[in-house]
Design an enzyme around this catalytic site. Structure first.
Site, PDB file in Angstrom:
ATOM      1  N   ASP A 197     -33.772 -59.450 -23.261  1.00  0.00           N
ATOM      2  CA  ASP A 197     -32.368 -58.949 -23.535  1.00  0.00           C
ATOM      3  C   ASP A 197     -31.567 -59.609 -24.398  1.00  0.00           C
ATOM      4  O   ASP A 197     -32.015 -60.476 -25.093  1.00  0.00           O
ATOM      5  CB  ASP A 197     -31.931 -59.069 -21.805  1.00  0.00           C
ATOM      6  CG  ASP A 197     -31.733 -60.576 -21.320  1.00  0.00           C
ATOM      7  OD1 ASP A 197     -32.357 -61.458 -22.156  1.00  0.00           O
ATOM      8  OD2 ASP A 197     -30.986 -60.804 -20.375  1.00  0.00           O
TER       9      ASP A 197
ATOM     10  N   TYR B 288     -29.034 -61.715 -26.782  1.00  0.00           N
ATOM     11  CA  TYR B 288     -28.335 -62.990 -26.869  1.00  0.00           C
ATOM     12  C   TYR B 288     -26.918 -63.039 -26.043  1.00  0.00           C
ATOM     13  O   TYR B 288     -26.314 -62.034 -25.879  1.00  0.00           O
ATOM     14  CB  TYR B 288     -28.182 -63.418 -28.135  1.00  0.00           C
ATOM     15  CG  TYR B 288     -29.228 -63.660 -29.048  1.00  0.00           C
ATOM     16  CD1 TYR B 288     -30.461 -64.431 -28.733  1.00  0.00           C
ATOM     17  CD2 TYR B 288     -29.562 -62.898 -30.229  1.00  0.00           C
ATOM     18  CE1 TYR B 288     -31.545 -64.652 -29.490  1.00  0.00           C
ATOM     19  CE2 TYR B 288     -30.611 -63.096 -31.043  1.00  0.00           C
ATOM     20  CZ  TYR B 288     -31.633 -63.960 -30.819  1.00  0.00           C
ATOM     21  OH  TYR B 288     -32.729 -64.157 -31.421  1.00  0.00           O
TER      22      TYR B 288
ATOM     23  N   PHE C 269     -34.052 -60.098 -31.346  1.00  0.00           N
ATOM     24  CA  PHE C 269     -34.222 -61.268 -32.057  1.00  0.00           C
ATOM     25  C   PHE C 269     -33.346 -61.556 -33.064  1.00  0.00           C
ATOM     26  O   PHE C 269     -33.175 -62.703 -33.580  1.00  0.00           O
ATOM     27  CB  PHE C 269     -35.883 -61.391 -32.500  1.00  0.00           C
ATOM     28  CG  PHE C 269     -36.559 -61.534 -31.327  1.00  0.00           C
ATOM     29  CD1 PHE C 269     -36.746 -62.744 -30.511  1.00  0.00           C
ATOM     30  CD2 PHE C 269     -37.441 -60.540 -31.168  1.00  0.00           C
ATOM     31  CE1 PHE C 269     -37.733 -62.799 -29.359  1.00  0.00           C
ATOM     32  CE2 PHE C 269     -38.495 -60.491 -29.936  1.00  0.00           C
ATOM     33  CZ  PHE C 269     -38.403 -61.642 -29.336  1.00  0.00           C
TER      34      PHE C 269
ATOM     35  N   HIS D  65     -44.422 -66.113 -26.112  1.00  0.00           N
ATOM     36  CA  HIS D  65     -43.054 -65.692 -26.652  1.00  0.00           C
ATOM     37  C   HIS D  65     -42.609 -66.684 -27.864  1.00  0.00           C
ATOM     38  O   HIS D  65     -43.120 -67.962 -27.427  1.00  0.00           O
ATOM     39  CB  HIS D  65     -41.758 -65.656 -25.426  1.00  0.00           C
ATOM     40  CG  HIS D  65     -40.669 -65.100 -25.923  1.00  0.00           C
ATOM     41  ND1 HIS D  65     -39.754 -66.077 -26.500  1.00  0.00           N
ATOM     42  CD2 HIS D  65     -40.040 -64.177 -25.729  1.00  0.00           C
ATOM     43  CE1 HIS D  65     -38.591 -65.441 -26.522  1.00  0.00           C
ATOM     44  NE2 HIS D  65     -38.747 -63.996 -26.278  1.00  0.00           N
TER      45      HIS D  65
END
Length: 221
Positions: free
Chosen positions: A65, A67, A78, A188
């Protein structure tokens, strides 16, 4: 919310946009923006689709989701806007690119719009979040929407690369036809998991090798 999508995306997703689930999601999101501080700004919710037309998609990078700190989210997984300090996960992505491809990255710049413009769909599973509350808009309807997006892309296109980092992204893998596309999975890039398999995954070189084999231009990472 969908006014910023290009014609190709609107045509692909028009059935879903008219379904009750998406309408319910729209009501929830509208109320959230009216009463709380929500990221990204409404105009950037569908930024990933706006910057990468359907027919130009070559790679899909799934995030979780947006930031949840002020100034960071702008609708691309990202990525952060110009002038914003790199979050830890993006730093680790850059480190893997440097190790994998033998190139130097500018760690003062985390805006990934140049990737999007090359055909990298930077898509989060959940497209909105409340300030300082990660995961606050999970299980409100976004996951079903992005599941639908991934399945439609998989069905409509061929020989794409899907980069699934972490369990949240890996859950999208069930919607991808692996006979038609390359699916690369790893932990991740978060500092909590990067050393357990994200570093050294060589996903960026593998992506470009696959694109070249299909006579597609590699991504300038």
């Amino acid at each position: 919310m969908i006014s910023s999508l290009g014609k190709s995306w609107k045509n692909l997703l028009k059935d879903y946009f008219s379904c009750s689930k998406f309408k319910e999601l729209g009501v929830f999101i509208k109320k959230e923006y009216a009463t709380k501080e929500i990221y990204p700004s409404p105009k950037n919710i569908f930024n990933a689709f706006r910057l990468t037309n359907l027919d130009r998609v070559r790679v899909v990078i799934m995030g979780q989701d947006p930031y949840q700190n002020p100034g960071q989210a702008h609708g691309l997984s990202f990525s952060v806007p110009d002038g914003i300090k790199l979050p830890p996960s993006l730093k680790n992505i850059y480190k893997e690119i440097e190790s994998d491809l033998g190139i130097s990255k500018d760690f003062s710049q985390g805006n990934l719009e140049s990737w999007a413009e090359q055909g990298v769909l930077l898509l989060n599973s959940v497209l909105t979040v409340e300030k300082n509350k990660p995961g606050s808009h999970a299980k409100k309807g976004w996951e079903e929407f992005t599941d639908h997006v991934i399945k439609k892309i998989s069905d409509e296109r061929e020989h794409l690369v899907f980069l699934l980092w972490g369990n949240y992204a890996k859950n999208k893998g069930s919607h991808i036809d692996r006979d038609k596309h390359l699916v690369l999975e790893s932990p991740h890039p978060s500092p909590f998991s990067a050393y357990s398999g994200f570093f050294g995954n060589k996903h960026f070189s593998q992506t470009n090798s696959y694109l070249k084999k299909d006579n597609k231009k590699p991504i300038d990472w």
